[in-house]
Design a protein around this motif. Structure first.
Motif, short mmCIF file in Angstrom:
data_model
loop_
_atom_site.label_atom_id
_atom_site.label_comp_id
_atom_site.label_asym_id
_atom_site.label_seq_id
_atom_site.Cartn_x
_atom_site.Cartn_y
_atom_site.Cartn_z
N VAL A 24 0.84 -1.20 0.00
CA VAL A 24 0.00 0.00 0.00
C VAL A 24 0.87 1.25 0.00
CG1 VAL A 24 -0.35 0.13 2.52
CG2 VAL A 24 -2.04 1.11 0.98
N VAL A 25 1.96 1.25 0.75
CA VAL A 25 2.86 2.42 0.76
C VAL A 25 3.47 2.61 -0.62
CG1 VAL A 25 5.03 3.33 1.70
CG2 VAL A 25 3.32 2.34 3.24
N ALA A 26 3.92 1.53 -1.23
CA ALA A 26 4.50 1.62 -2.57
C ALA A 26 3.49 2.14 -3.58
CB ALA A 26 5.03 0.25 -3.01
N THR A 27 2.25 1.68 -3.49
CA THR A 27 1.20 2.13 -4.40
C THR A 27 0.91 3.62 -4.20
OG1 THR A 27 0.20 -0.06 -4.49
CG2 THR A 27 -1.22 1.80 -5.08
N LEU A 28 0.78 4.03 -2.95
CA LEU A 28 0.52 5.45 -2.67
C LEU A 28 1.68 6.33 -3.16
CD1 LEU A 28 -1.01 5.09 0.90
CD2 LEU A 28 -2.22 5.89 -1.15
N LYS A 29 2.90 5.89 -2.98
CA LYS A 29 4.06 6.67 -3.44
C LYS A 29 4.09 6.78 -4.96
CE LYS A 29 7.32 6.04 0.36
NZ LYS A 29 8.63 5.46 0.75
N ARG A 30 3.79 5.68 -5.65
CA ARG A 30 3.79 5.73 -7.12
C ARG A 30 2.69 6.67 -7.63
NH1 ARG A 30 4.28 0.17 -6.57
NH2 ARG A 30 2.21 -0.16 -7.43
N GLY A 62 -7.49 8.76 -10.25
CA GLY A 62 -6.96 8.40 -11.56
C GLY A 62 -5.51 7.94 -11.46
N ALA A 63 -4.73 8.62 -10.63
CA ALA A 63 -3.33 8.23 -10.43
C ALA A 63 -3.25 6.85 -9.79
CB ALA A 63 -2.62 9.26 -9.57
N LEU A 64 -4.10 6.59 -8.79
CA LEU A 64 -4.11 5.27 -8.16
C LEU A 64 -4.51 4.19 -9.17
CD1 LEU A 64 -5.66 6.01 -4.67
CD2 LEU A 64 -3.37 5.12 -5.13
N ASN A 65 -5.50 4.49 -9.98
CA ASN A 65 -5.94 3.54 -10.99
C ASN A 65 -4.82 3.24 -11.98
OD1 ASN A 65 -8.02 1.90 -12.17
ND2 ASN A 65 -8.13 3.41 -13.80
N CYS A 66 -4.04 4.24 -12.32
CA CYS A 66 -2.97 4.09 -13.29
C CYS A 66 -1.84 3.20 -12.77
CB CYS A 66 -2.42 5.46 -13.68
SG CYS A 66 -1.18 5.41 -14.97
N VAL A 67 -1.55 3.26 -11.48
CA VAL A 67 -0.40 2.53 -10.94
C VAL A 67 -0.74 1.16 -10.37
CG1 VAL A 67 0.85 4.66 -10.44
CG2 VAL A 67 -0.49 3.57 -8.63
N THR A 68 -2.02 0.81 -10.33
CA THR A 68 -2.39 -0.49 -9.77
C THR A 68 -2.70 -1.49 -10.88
OG1 THR A 68 -4.67 0.25 -9.51
CG2 THR A 68 -3.26 0.40 -7.58
N VAL A 69 -2.31 -2.72 -10.63
CA VAL A 69 -2.57 -3.80 -11.57
C VAL A 69 -3.81 -4.57 -11.14
CG1 VAL A 69 -1.64 -5.93 -12.56
CG2 VAL A 69 -0.13 -3.99 -12.11
N GLY A 71 -7.28 -4.92 -8.74
CA GLY A 71 -8.31 -4.11 -8.09
C GLY A 71 -8.14 -4.07 -6.58
N SER A 72 -7.64 -5.16 -6.00
CA SER A 72 -7.45 -5.18 -4.56
C SER A 72 -6.39 -4.18 -4.12
CB SER A 72 -7.10 -6.59 -4.08
OG SER A 72 -5.90 -7.02 -4.67
N ASP A 73 -5.34 -3.99 -4.95
CA ASP A 73 -4.30 -2.99 -4.62
C ASP A 73 -4.91 -1.59 -4.59
OD1 ASP A 73 -2.42 -5.01 -4.55
OD2 ASP A 73 -1.64 -4.59 -6.56
N MET A 74 -5.76 -1.30 -5.56
CA MET A 74 -6.40 0.01 -5.60
C MET A 74 -7.33 0.18 -4.40
SD MET A 74 -7.74 2.43 -8.33
CE MET A 74 -8.92 3.74 -8.05
N ARG A 75 -8.11 -0.84 -4.10
CA ARG A 75 -9.05 -0.77 -2.98
C ARG A 75 -8.32 -0.47 -1.67
NH1 ARG A 75 -9.99 -4.36 0.50
NH2 ARG A 75 -9.30 -6.10 -0.77
N VAL A 76 -7.21 -1.17 -1.42
CA VAL A 76 -6.47 -0.97 -0.18
C VAL A 76 -5.86 0.43 -0.13
CG1 VAL A 76 -4.47 -1.78 1.15
CG2 VAL A 76 -6.04 -3.43 0.13
N ALA A 77 -5.35 0.91 -1.26
CA ALA A 77 -4.77 2.26 -1.29
C ALA A 77 -5.85 3.32 -1.09
CB ALA A 77 -4.03 2.48 -2.62
N VAL A 78 -7.00 3.14 -1.72
CA VAL A 78 -8.11 4.08 -1.54
C VAL A 78 -8.57 4.07 -0.08
CG1 VAL A 78 -10.53 4.54 -2.13
CG2 VAL A 78 -8.88 4.06 -3.94
N GLU A 79 -8.65 2.89 0.50
CA GLU A 79 -9.04 2.80 1.91
C GLU A 79 -8.05 3.54 2.81
OE1 GLU A 79 -9.55 -1.37 2.75
OE2 GLU A 79 -11.47 -1.45 1.71
N ALA A 80 -6.77 3.46 2.49
CA ALA A 80 -5.76 4.18 3.28
C ALA A 80 -5.99 5.68 3.19
CB ALA A 80 -4.35 3.82 2.80
N LEU A 81 -6.32 6.18 2.00
CA LEU A 81 -6.62 7.61 1.85
C LEU A 81 -7.90 7.97 2.58
CD1 LEU A 81 -5.79 8.25 -1.93
CD2 LEU A 81 -4.50 9.06 0.05
N GLN A 82 -8.92 7.12 2.49
CA GLN A 82 -10.19 7.39 3.17
C GLN A 82 -10.02 7.43 4.69
OE1 GLN A 82 -12.35 4.11 1.43
NE2 GLN A 82 -13.39 5.45 -0.06
#
Length: 120
Positions: A24-30, A62-69, A71-82
């Protein structure tokens, strides 16, 4: 012949090895890197192609969607932001706040997710 006098042996200094970065940290940073400048960030849409060649601007999601392969990676990153934001509307926050505020949200989420990973 055995020498019974004790000898002091200095232990080598150990350099701590950092824990591997959580996904999740790597995804948020990217994702944050994709919107690092105001020219790379947009509001009101997931992404837009900017006039300059090879430049695309993204909103936070959109940035999160672009860097995730996955859907679960995106969901976890979005949850971290939320969780960091304290409510679920990341798109609304992106569209009603400044670029600096959006980056600050990412920075806080990265710090919180990193702290949580180190606690386990």
């Amino acid at each position: 012949m055995f020498d019974p006098s004790p000898q002091v042996v200095e232990a080598p200094s150990l350099v701590p090895v950092p824990a591997p970065e959580s996904a999740v940290v790597a995804t948020l940073k990217r994702a944050r890197a994709l919107i690092a400048t105001p020219e790379q960030w947009c509001q009101g849409q997931s992404f837009k192609v900017v006039v300059a060649p090879d430049v695309t601007a993204f909103c936070a999601l959109g940035a999160l969607n672009c860097v995730t392969v996955h859907g679960s990676d995106m969901r976890v990153a979005v949850e971290a932001l939320q969780i960091t934001l304290g409510h679920p509307d990341i798109a609304g926050f992106n569209d009603t706040h400044t670029h600096a505020a959006v980056l600050a949200l990412f920075d806080r989420a990265i710090a919180q997710a990193g702290a949580g990973a180190g606690a386990t």
